[in-house]
Design an enzyme around this catalytic site. Structure first.
Site, PDB file in Angstrom:
ATOM      1  N   HIS A 374       0.804  -1.235   0.000  1.00  0.00           N
ATOM      2  CA  HIS A 374       0.000   0.000   0.000  1.00  0.00           C
ATOM      3  C   HIS A 374       0.824   1.266   0.000  1.00  0.00           C
ATOM      4  O   HIS A 374       0.257   2.368   0.011  1.00  0.00           O
ATOM      5  CB  HIS A 374      -0.919   0.035   1.221  1.00  0.00           C
ATOM      6  CG  HIS A 374      -1.971  -1.013   1.208  1.00  0.00           C
ATOM      7  ND1 HIS A 374      -3.241  -0.790   0.708  1.00  0.00           N
ATOM      8  CD2 HIS A 374      -1.953  -2.297   1.609  1.00  0.00           C
ATOM      9  CE1 HIS A 374      -3.947  -1.889   0.824  1.00  0.00           C
ATOM     10  NE2 HIS A 374      -3.188  -2.836   1.370  1.00  0.00           N
ATOM     11  N   LYS A 567      -8.330  13.683   5.715  1.00  0.00           N
ATOM     12  CA  LYS A 567      -7.523  12.456   5.644  1.00  0.00           C
ATOM     13  C   LYS A 567      -6.518  12.549   6.772  1.00  0.00           C
ATOM     14  O   LYS A 567      -6.408  13.596   7.424  1.00  0.00           O
ATOM     15  CB  LYS A 567      -6.829  12.333   4.286  1.00  0.00           C
ATOM     16  CG  LYS A 567      -6.075  13.589   3.834  1.00  0.00           C
ATOM     17  CD  LYS A 567      -5.491  13.422   2.431  1.00  0.00           C
ATOM     18  CE  LYS A 567      -6.453  13.753   1.319  1.00  0.00           C
ATOM     19  NZ  LYS A 567      -6.489  12.819   0.217  1.00  0.00           N
ATOM     20  N   ARG A 568      -5.787  11.474   7.030  1.00  0.00           N
ATOM     21  CA  ARG A 568      -4.759  11.551   8.062  1.00  0.00           C
ATOM     22  C   ARG A 568      -3.820  12.719   7.776  1.00  0.00           C
ATOM     23  O   ARG A 568      -3.533  13.025   6.617  1.00  0.00           O
ATOM     24  CB  ARG A 568      -3.978  10.234   8.131  1.00  0.00           C
ATOM     25  CG  ARG A 568      -4.764   9.109   8.750  1.00  0.00           C
ATOM     26  CD  ARG A 568      -5.130   9.421  10.190  1.00  0.00           C
ATOM     27  NE  ARG A 568      -3.963   9.360  11.046  1.00  0.00           N
ATOM     28  CZ  ARG A 568      -3.706   8.396  11.924  1.00  0.00           C
ATOM     29  NH1 ARG A 568      -4.564   7.417  12.094  1.00  0.00           N
ATOM     30  NH2 ARG A 568      -2.610   8.419  12.654  1.00  0.00           N
ATOM     31  N   LYS A 573       1.018  14.098   2.498  1.00  0.00           N
ATOM     32  CA  LYS A 573      -0.321  14.455   1.998  1.00  0.00           C
ATOM     33  C   LYS A 573      -0.489  15.973   1.872  1.00  0.00           C
ATOM     34  O   LYS A 573      -1.446  16.464   1.302  1.00  0.00           O
ATOM     35  CB  LYS A 573      -1.403  13.876   2.906  1.00  0.00           C
ATOM     36  CG  LYS A 573      -1.436  12.335   2.919  1.00  0.00           C
ATOM     37  CD  LYS A 573      -2.523  11.825   3.869  1.00  0.00           C
ATOM     38  CE  LYS A 573      -2.478  10.319   4.063  1.00  0.00           C
ATOM     39  NZ  LYS A 573      -3.068   9.554   2.937  1.00  0.00           N
ATOM     40  N   THR A 678      -8.316   6.923  -1.545  1.00  0.00           N
ATOM     41  CA  THR A 678      -9.655   6.418  -1.842  1.00  0.00           C
ATOM     42  C   THR A 678     -10.716   7.479  -1.563  1.00  0.00           C
ATOM     43  O   THR A 678     -11.820   7.405  -2.089  1.00  0.00           O
ATOM     44  CB  THR A 678      -9.966   5.151  -1.018  1.00  0.00           C
ATOM     45  OG1 THR A 678      -9.495   5.331   0.317  1.00  0.00           O
ATOM     46  CG2 THR A 678      -9.303   3.933  -1.630  1.00  0.00           C
ATOM     47  N   LYS A 682     -14.470   8.852  -3.267  1.00  0.00           N
ATOM     48  CA  LYS A 682     -15.711   9.112  -2.525  1.00  0.00           C
ATOM     49  C   LYS A 682     -16.266  10.487  -2.858  1.00  0.00           C
ATOM     50  O   LYS A 682     -17.484  10.664  -3.023  1.00  0.00           O
ATOM     51  CB  LYS A 682     -15.460   9.005  -1.009  1.00  0.00           C
ATOM     52  CG  LYS A 682     -15.121   7.587  -0.575  1.00  0.00           C
ATOM     53  CD  LYS A 682     -14.531   7.514   0.832  1.00  0.00           C
ATOM     54  CE  LYS A 682     -13.825   6.170   1.003  1.00  0.00           C
ATOM     55  NZ  LYS A 682     -12.960   6.110   2.188  1.00  0.00           N
TER      56      LYS A 682
HETATM   57  C1  OAK Z   1      -1.074   2.159   6.738  1.00  0.00           C
HETATM   58  C2  OAK Z   1      -0.118   1.558   7.510  1.00  0.00           C
HETATM   59  C3  OAK Z   1       1.011   1.005   6.936  1.00  0.00           C
HETATM   60  C4  OAK Z   1       1.157   1.030   5.571  1.00  0.00           C
HETATM   61  C5  OAK Z   1       0.197   1.631   4.783  1.00  0.00           C
HETATM   62  C6  OAK Z   1      -0.920   2.201   5.362  1.00  0.00           C
HETATM   63  C7  OAK Z   1      -1.979   2.834   4.556  1.00  0.00           C
HETATM   64  O1  OAK Z   1      -3.028   3.193   5.054  1.00  0.00           O
HETATM   65  N1  OAK Z   1      -1.778   2.992   3.255  1.00  0.00           N
HETATM   66  C8  OAK Z   1      -2.801   3.558   2.416  1.00  0.00           C
HETATM   67  O2  OAK Z   1      -3.567   2.507   1.841  1.00  0.00           O
HETATM   68  C9  OAK Z   1      -4.653   2.971   1.071  1.00  0.00           C
HETATM   69  C10 OAK Z   1      -5.429   1.781   0.594  1.00  0.00           C
HETATM   70  O3  OAK Z   1      -4.718   1.065  -0.354  1.00  0.00           O
HETATM   71  C11 OAK Z   1      -4.158   3.849  -0.079  1.00  0.00           C
HETATM   72  O4  OAK Z   1      -5.266   4.370  -0.754  1.00  0.00           O
HETATM   73  C12 OAK Z   1      -3.282   4.982   0.463  1.00  0.00           C
HETATM   74  O5  OAK Z   1      -2.726   5.695  -0.617  1.00  0.00           O
HETATM   75  C13 OAK Z   1      -2.183   4.426   1.331  1.00  0.00           C
HETATM   76  O6  OAK Z   1      -1.462   5.480   1.943  1.00  0.00           O
END
Ligand code: OAK
Length: 833
Positions: A374, A567-568, A573, A678, A682
């Site tokens: 991710h 978002k976070r 970001k 994502t 939305k």
């Molecule tokens: C959280 C903890 C560790 C590694 C990745 C994440 C995370 O939330 N990644 C996010 O995943 C989403 C779903 O695939 C993506 O849309 C985001 O871009 C990505 O930051």
């Protein structure tokens, strides 16, 4: 199985078998019965919380019936199942979703009305299930919804944290974290006290000879913690399939809560043991896109992987099939590297417990697992220190070393002249201390590795995992662009828009096949349709304005352009870019004549998001946003032209109010840093336009909706490395407009400048890693184009309608089908009689 039960017995059961309600009368009957008996309340003391519980219990009864049936059917047909392993499931609320999925929300609304309640008030009583940080956890929740809706036999496995993501309050402009204890009176979970697994930690490995003279390994001693299963039913939309989400809770095993100690009067030590065990599932780590290598986190990961694997293997063994058939029955998807130990655990079970040969076992393992990455952010890539793992999981470390040995031998054979490749691809990083690279282990132990948007998957192949593409060939690596469930993110969050679309399309089929949305594009010039569309957006903005008034006290003008970034909070970001842009706007307005001000498009800049408690820079950004809000919102020279709002405690249920209410939303990460994103999907699905960089899924959104319908700006991913390099070696020149913003901050315009020194200096003095200055001009100019476009409401409306019509691709159902076909090789199973 059925035939073994005598007919009269079966008849008695059948006669009294639980039935599902469909009518308002029945709903009311169930509701009152639960309020009076389960809750021991009555007409005279049924408050809204009790009404929520009564409604939830009535719907829960219904879900249980379909859930039991689904599970029985899936067991009998004995076909391949998917297991989705995720350390996070960001589910949000359940009741509204459950009512919509079974198609009885109107029935409940009428029933509740008869009984003296408004359905909205009842729904709002529910506490969010917030067992996740952000995108990754919400994706897991959307997966669960789609897998059930599409009738895939699928289970989720996670941890039942006692505390989910913290609640955020803003005090004097600062984030304050409040623990999120969410489990009291949660009607949606079912404790399965009979389903337990003993999980081992620490100890040591002994070699022994079996009766055939083979040398085997046995993991002995150490301590045991018990995993207890809690099950959550996951209903699909418009289907009888109700899948299972199994969450594990930790408890001292009865041996651990030492009765000898207890009886000897050593209560404290006995209780301490118990608490240590329960700590494992006590709290969700609140970091998004960051790994900090803490032992308790590793314990959580192993605890959950080992319990889930034991459960999956136990289920498989009941079928009495040969081990070679395991991958025909089981597909396990790893949501990032957090569950990578599951790979090692399965290998351990097969060779140490079941006596398979190494190669046979490893072939089963790699056919079983798929791994989703991710993020490419280096600070998020998991590495575990070898000494830590040696101590906690000695046998697993041995297996990892062995996997690595065989892997490196094969690489050496293939690339005899490449001396560096071995150290580059080794699972073990030769640092001090040595580290286990979990992503490499996940790649080596899986048959498919995927990224979550095209650019992201391309970057994985060309940078992070480049060597592995060379080793395994390109086929092991693939892309599955993320999506969202239209049930929650359109139908539930924006019922009026959903109803308008349904009216034009002759029903709600689009909720199951989102590509049908393209049929609304022909109404883009239909006057009545456009008017209705605009009215709905306005209603949604009013709803958000009411929320803002109630939570912040600020009045916002619903005719203003609502500009949202939720978002976070993370430097990549770039909420700092946004707030600097807001300050730029503020300074510009302040410098205007009365005449010039008349031309300004009024704007409300809305922010929301949590900072990880230990992420100082992110907290500084929140502080700056709130201080800017404080100054701007009280400035009589600005009035309605600009308002700045920070919505505290952004979560799933707030997102359901916010997403339908945006005119424009911001997805402005430094190019190449956001895996997919994502919330961009939305917002567009709810008729908002977006301003964004060429990053993550923004690129594919542009491709689908057309570049005339999106506001793109900023440098491209391919240029980022070079720009960063130039900041250090070519000299750094701050963008002049950004300089004006920094001057205002340094004039203490937004409070004590020293509070924000780290933020400005990270850009001016420390290399501007996220290219805020490089993108500032482009960002500002693009926002001017947004203002201009917004003044032409008719064209704006056309962009909004056209974009929604073209969003079909981003349904989580498309995503789920792609995983099912190209990674899992599973088929849907119809569970209707
Ligand atoms: C959280 C903890 C560790 C590694 C990745 C994440 C995370 O939330 N990644 C996010 O995943 C989403 C779903 O695939 C993506 O849309 C985001 O871009 C990505 O930051």
């Amino acid at each position: 199985v059925e035939a073994s039960i005598p007919e009269p017995l079966r008849e008695a059961w059948r006669k009294h078998s639980a039935t599902e309600f469909t009518s308002k009368e029945d709903f009311e009957k169930y509701f009152v019965r639960h309020v009076e008996t389960t809750l021991a309340r009555s007409l005279y003391n049924c408050d809204e919380l009790a009404a929520y519980s009564g409604t939830a219990l009535a719907f829960r009864d219904r879900l249980i019936i379909e859930w039991n049936r689904t599970q029985q059917r899936q067991t009998f047909t004995d076909q391949k199942r998917v297991y989705y392993l995720s350390l996070e499931f960001l589910m949000g609320r359940t009741l509204d979703n459950a009512m919509l999925n079974v198609g009885l929300k109107d029935v409940a609304r009428d029933g509740l009305n008869d009984l003296g309640f408004r359905i909205e008030d009842v729904i709002n009583q529910e506490h969010d299930a917030a067992l996740g940080n952000g995108g990754l956890g919400r994706l897991a929740a959307c997966f669960m919804d789609s897998m059930a809706t599409l009738n895939y036999p699928a289970w989720g496995y996670g941890l039942r944290y006692r505390y989910g993501i913290f609640k955020q309050e803003i005090v004097n402009g600062y984030q304050v974290e409040i623990p999120d204890y969410w489990l009291d009176n949660n009607p949606w979970e079912f404790p399965r006290h009979e389903i337990t697994v003993d999980i081992q930690f620490y100890g040591n490995v002994k070699k022994y000879q079996d009766e055939n003279g083979r040398i085997l390994n046995s993991w002995e001693d150490g301590e045991i913690v018990q995993a207890i299963a809690y099950d959550v039913p996951i209903p699909g939309y418009g289907t009888k399939t109700t899948n299972n989400l199994r969450l594990w809770s930790s408890k001292a095993s009865s041996g651990e809560f030492d009765f000898q100690k207890f009886n000897a009067g050593d209560y404290e030590s006995a209780v301490a043991d118990q608490q240590r065990a329960e700590t494992i599932s006590a709290v969700l780590y609140p970091n998004d896109n960051l790994e900090r290598g803490k032992e308790l986190r590793l314990k959580q990961q192993y605890f959950w992987c080992a319990a889930s694997l034991f459960d999956i293997v136990r289920r498989f063994k009941k079928t009495k099939r040969a081990w070679a058939e395991f991958p025909d029955q089981v597909a396990i998807q790893l949501n990032d590297t957090h569950p990578t130990l599951a790979i090692v655990e399965l290998q351990r079970i097969l060779i140490d417990m079941e006596g398979l040969e190494w190669d046979e076992a490893w072939s089963i393992v790699t056919k079983t697992f798929g791994y989703t990455n991710h993020t490419v952010l280096p600070e998020a890539l998991e590495k575990w220190s070898v000494p830590l793992m040696q101590n906690l999981l000695p046998r697993h470390l041995q297996i990892i070393y062995e996997v690595n040995l065989f892997f490196l031998q094969s690489v050496e054979k293939r690339f005899p002249n490449d001396r560096d490749i071995l150290s580059r691809v080794s699972i073990i990083e030769e640092s001090h201390p040595k580290m286990v690279r979990m992503a490499y282990l996940a790649i080596i132990g899986s048959h498919k590795v995927n990224g979550v948007a095209e650019l992201h998957s391309d970057l994985l192949k060309s940078t992070l995992f480049k060597d592995f593409v060379k080793i395994y060939g390109p086929d092991r690596f693939t892309n599955v662009t993320n999506g969202i469930t239209p049930r929650r993110w359109l139908h539930q969050a924006n019922p009026r828009l959903s109803a308008l679309i349904a009216e034009k399309l002759g029903g709600y089929d689009f909720l199951k096949d989102l590509t049908l949305l393209d049929k609304i594009e022909v109404f883009v010039d239909d006057k009545a349709f456009r008017e209705e569309w605009a009215v709905i957006k306005r209603e949604n903005k009013l709803r958000l304005a009411r929320h803002i008034k109630a939570t912040t006290g600020y009045d916002v003008n619903p005719n203003a352009l609502f500009d949202v970034q939720v978002k976070r909070i993370h430097e990549y970001k770039r909420q700092q870019l946004n707030i600097f842009g807001v300050i730029h706007r503020y300074l510009s307005i302040k410098a205007m004549s009365a005449e010039e001000k008349k031309k300004v498009v009024p704007r409300v800049s809305i922010f929301g998001g949590k900072a990880a408690p230990g992420y100082w820079m992110a907290k500084t950004i929140i502080h700056l946003i709130n201080n800017v809000a404080d100054v701007v919102n009280k400035d009589p020279e600005v009035g309605d032209l600009l308002k700045v709002i920070f919505i505290a405690d952004y979560n799933v249920s707030k997102a359901e109010i916010i997403c339908p209410a945006s005119d424009i939303s911001e997805h402005i990460s430094t190019a190449g840093t956001e895996g997919s994103g994502t919330s961009n999907m939305k917002f567009v699905l709810n008729g908002g336009l977006i301003i964004g960089t060429c990053d993550g899924a923004n690129i594919e959104i542009t491709r689908e909706i057309g570049e005339q319908n999106i506001f793109l700006f900023g440098n491209l991913a391919e240029d980022v490395e070079d720009l960063r390099h130039r900041h250090f070696y070519g000299g750094f020149k701050l963008d002049p407009q950004l300089e004006r913003v920094f001057d205002a901050i340094k004039d203490n315009m937004f409070g004590d400048k020293t509070d924000f020194a780290a933020l400005t200096s990270s850009i001016e003095e420390h290399g501007d890693y996220y290219l805020v200055s490089d993108d500032f001009n482009s960002y500002i100019t693009t926002h001017e184009m947004v203002d201009e476009a917004f003044q032409n409401q008719e064209e704006w409306l056309a962009k909004s309608i056209t974009s929604v019509a073209r969003m079909g691709f981003f349904s989580m159902d498309r995503v789920t089908n792609e995983y099912a076909d190209s990674i899992w090789n599973v088929e849907p199973l119809d569970v209707t009689d």
